[in-house]
Design an enzyme around this catalytic site. Structure first.
Site, PDB file in Angstrom:
ATOM      1  N   LYS A  78       5.738   9.588   7.508  1.00  0.00           N
ATOM      2  CA  LYS A  78       5.112   9.001   6.313  1.00  0.00           C
ATOM      3  C   LYS A  78       5.018  10.067   5.219  1.00  0.00           C
ATOM      4  CE  LYS A  78       0.931   6.377   4.987  1.00  0.00           C
ATOM      5  NZ  LYS A  78      -0.355   5.803   5.431  1.00  0.00           N
ATOM      6  N   SER A 158      -1.104   0.730   4.388  1.00  0.00           N
ATOM      7  CA  SER A 158      -0.243   1.508   3.535  1.00  0.00           C
ATOM      8  C   SER A 158       0.984   2.104   4.227  1.00  0.00           C
ATOM      9  CB  SER A 158      -1.055   2.652   2.917  1.00  0.00           C
ATOM     10  OG  SER A 158      -1.450   3.570   3.913  1.00  0.00           O
ATOM     11  N   SER A 182      -4.489   1.086   7.859  1.00  0.00           N
ATOM     12  CA  SER A 182      -3.089   1.344   7.469  1.00  0.00           C
ATOM     13  C   SER A 182      -2.110   1.654   8.582  1.00  0.00           C
ATOM     14  CB  SER A 182      -3.035   2.478   6.456  1.00  0.00           C
ATOM     15  OG  SER A 182      -3.327   1.975   5.180  1.00  0.00           O
TER      16      SER A 182
HETATM   17  N1  GLN Z   1      -5.886  -1.228   2.777  1.00  0.00           N
HETATM   18  C1  GLN Z   1      -6.963  -0.287   2.788  1.00  0.00           C
HETATM   19  C2  GLN Z   1      -7.120   0.322   1.426  1.00  0.00           C
HETATM   20  O1  GLN Z   1      -6.411  -0.024   0.576  1.00  0.00           O
HETATM   21  C3  GLN Z   1      -6.733   0.762   3.837  1.00  0.00           C
HETATM   22  C4  GLN Z   1      -5.671   1.716   3.494  1.00  0.00           C
HETATM   23  C5  GLN Z   1      -5.512   2.769   4.518  1.00  0.00           C
HETATM   24  O2  GLN Z   1      -5.920   2.608   5.668  1.00  0.00           O
HETATM   25  N2  GLN Z   1      -4.943   3.869   4.092  1.00  0.00           N
HETATM   26  O3  GLN Z   1      -7.943   1.157   1.216  1.00  0.00           O
END
Ligand code: GLN
EC number: 6.3.5.7
Length: 490
Positions: A78, A158, A182
């Site tokens: 990532k 994400s 995420s």
């Molecule tokens: N979807 C959540 C956010 O936008 C979690 C994102 C994540 O876990 N990095 O904050």
């Protein structure tokens, strides 16, 4: 010979050890698959030269009977993990062409154990999002499509690039991070396995920070066993991250196939949402029945503060993000947009460098931390966080070994379909954020499909540092549900 990319990581490990093929052959097969799948936009940087030279070096070691637990296995990373001499952007314009002179602890442990890096994966900008649509490199496409339709779907976020690449057989596993869901939500959207370890299990050093008290690294892989293999290399104490915990790393793989007989599985009533699709409800019941058939005992439990988790998360996470992102000032990293004064340079750089969602988070975070509102928002959210944690503690104190819930409230949705109202997007994390607020480990395992043929996942939440139980239980679900592979169309 079967297509090398379709092997599980565990099977590839065996093939490499038996000399059925070399790491260079395995790496080349994946590089070819990546090239043929550019339309998915899963990679933001391919590193074929580096991959081949790492593969050659590890082949030489394997030939001498050396090489670590991941010897010769091609992985992708990532773009939130700093990789030495390889551009790292968090998929934000503000980092520009930032090339770190250092390697994150988690990735350095993967290379230490012999893995090969194929490239860097797309993600939501600074990991803020649930659909991988906020990346400055554009959205990632889910390799799954609805039966008989060719609408392009999001892979979740994400870690959308990680999930898409693993599902489309572009790498044998990927690193990901989870601040509110995420790792688990994109895994559920792509039929892959996502493990979010206990807070402190993996070092955060060298990972671009979003919300430091919630962020945790973990693997996305195609099977529960593969994710256990990756976890062993990713986990461990690191003096460079004061929140990383000094505890021995168990052999997670040994938990696979262990009996779950007599384990108590909590079914939390608060996760039964009004208006939840019938098929999610059905999946959940089915998953519980599989665990019961394997000898586990099902118990109804209550986590009464669940409904406050999402609103509290959307105070704590932006607060920490606004503080973490203050460092992107146009002086130290990447993009610099000049102004007539240093203040104007900051403003210009940040206005141009951050995308809309990131700007929204910075503004919310700054607001909830401001003098007049700190007590009403931030402090109160922290108190709610303590109550959420206590709910879980009480549940585990009653002898519950793990908690079973759906991973997401729906299957993957179309690109551009959600997002006009940010709250609609935030609701994706309704089942996952509680875990981050409490610092617990949780795994998402594919468990079935919806009426349109899209994969759906179940989540198992464990006691702190008891990832092993999650691997054992996760494998029971995997055995019952089978593997999920998208039909190739790209
Ligand atoms: N979807 C959540 C956010 O936008 C979690 C994102 C994540 O876990 N990095 O904050």
């Amino acid at each position: 010979m079967t297509d090398l990319t379709s092997l599980t990581l565990a099977a590839a490990r065996e093939g490499l050890a038996n000399r059925s093929f070399t790491s260079l052959e395995l790496t080349d097969a994946h590089l070819g698959a990546i090239e043929a799948a550019r339309g998915l936009n899963a990679f933001v940087m391919e590193t074929p030269d580096q991959a081949r030279s790492m593969a050659r070096a590890i082949d030489a070691k394997i030939a001498k009977g050396e090489g670590g637990p991941l010897a010769g296995i091609p992985l992708a990373i990532k773009d939130l993990f700093a990789t030495k001499d390889v551009r790292t952007t968090a998929c934000s314009k503000i980092l520009g062409n930032f090339v770190p002179p250092y390697e994150s602890t988690v990735t350095s442990q993967l290379w230490r154990d012999g893995a090969v890096m194929l490239g860097k994966l797309n993600n939501d900008e600074f990991a803020m999002g649930s659909s991988n649509e906020t990346s400055c490199f554009g959205p990632v496409v889910n390799p799954w499509r609805r039966d008989g339709a060719n609408t392009t779907l999001v892979p979740g976020g994400s870690s959308g690039g990680s999930a898409s690449a693993v599902a489309a057989l572009l790498c044998m596993g990927a690193t990901a991070t989870d601040t509110g869901g995420s790792i688990r939500q994109p895994a559920a959207f792509t039929g892959t396995v996502g493990m979010k370890p206990t807070y402190g299990r993996c070092s955060r050093w060298g990972i671009v920070a979003f919300a430091s008290s919630l962020d945790q690294a973990g693997p996305i892989a195609r099977t529960v066993r593969d994710s256990a293999i990756l976890m062993r290399s990713m986990a461990g104490h690191d003096p460079k991250d004061t929140t990383s915990v000094d505890r021995a790393v168990p052999d997670y793989e040994a938990a696979i196939g262990k009996s779950v007989k007599g384990m108590k599985i909590g079914i939390p009533r608060e996760y039964r949402l009004e208006g939840m699709p019938q098929e999610i409800e059905k999946l959940w019941t089915e998953g519980a029945a599989w665990l019961k058939a394997a000898g586990a005992e099902l118990v109804d439990v209550s986590l009464p503060h669940t409904k406050y988790a999402l609103p509290a998360y959307y105070i704590v996470a932006p607060a920490e993000a606004s503080s973490n992102l203050a460092r992107y000032d146009g002086v130290r990293y990447g993009l610099q947009v000049p102004g007539r004064s240093i203040g104007e340079q900051y403003e210009n750089t940040r206005a141009e460098g951050f995308g809309a969602e990131v700007r929204r988070r910075v503004m919310i975070g700054t607001y909830v931390l401001s003098a007049g509102y700190y007590d009403a928002y931030y402090l109160r959210a922290q108190k709610v966080r303590t109550l959420i944690k206590r709910d879980f503690e009480e549940c585990f104190a009653k002898g519950v070994d793990a908690i079973l819930t759906p991973a997401t409230p729906s299957a993957a949705f179309g690109i551009g379909e959600k997002g006009a109202d940010p709250v609609e997007m935030y609701l994706n994390d309704i089942f996952t954020v509680t875990v981050n607020m409490a610092g617990l480990p949780a795994i998402a395992v594919p468990a079935g499909k919806d009426a349109q043929g899209l994969p759906l996942g179940l989540q198992l939440i464990g006691r702190p540092f008891d990832e092993e139980t999650l691997f054992s239980l996760g494998e029971v679900i995997e055995q019952a549900a089978g593997r999920f592979t998208p039909a190739r169309w790209w």
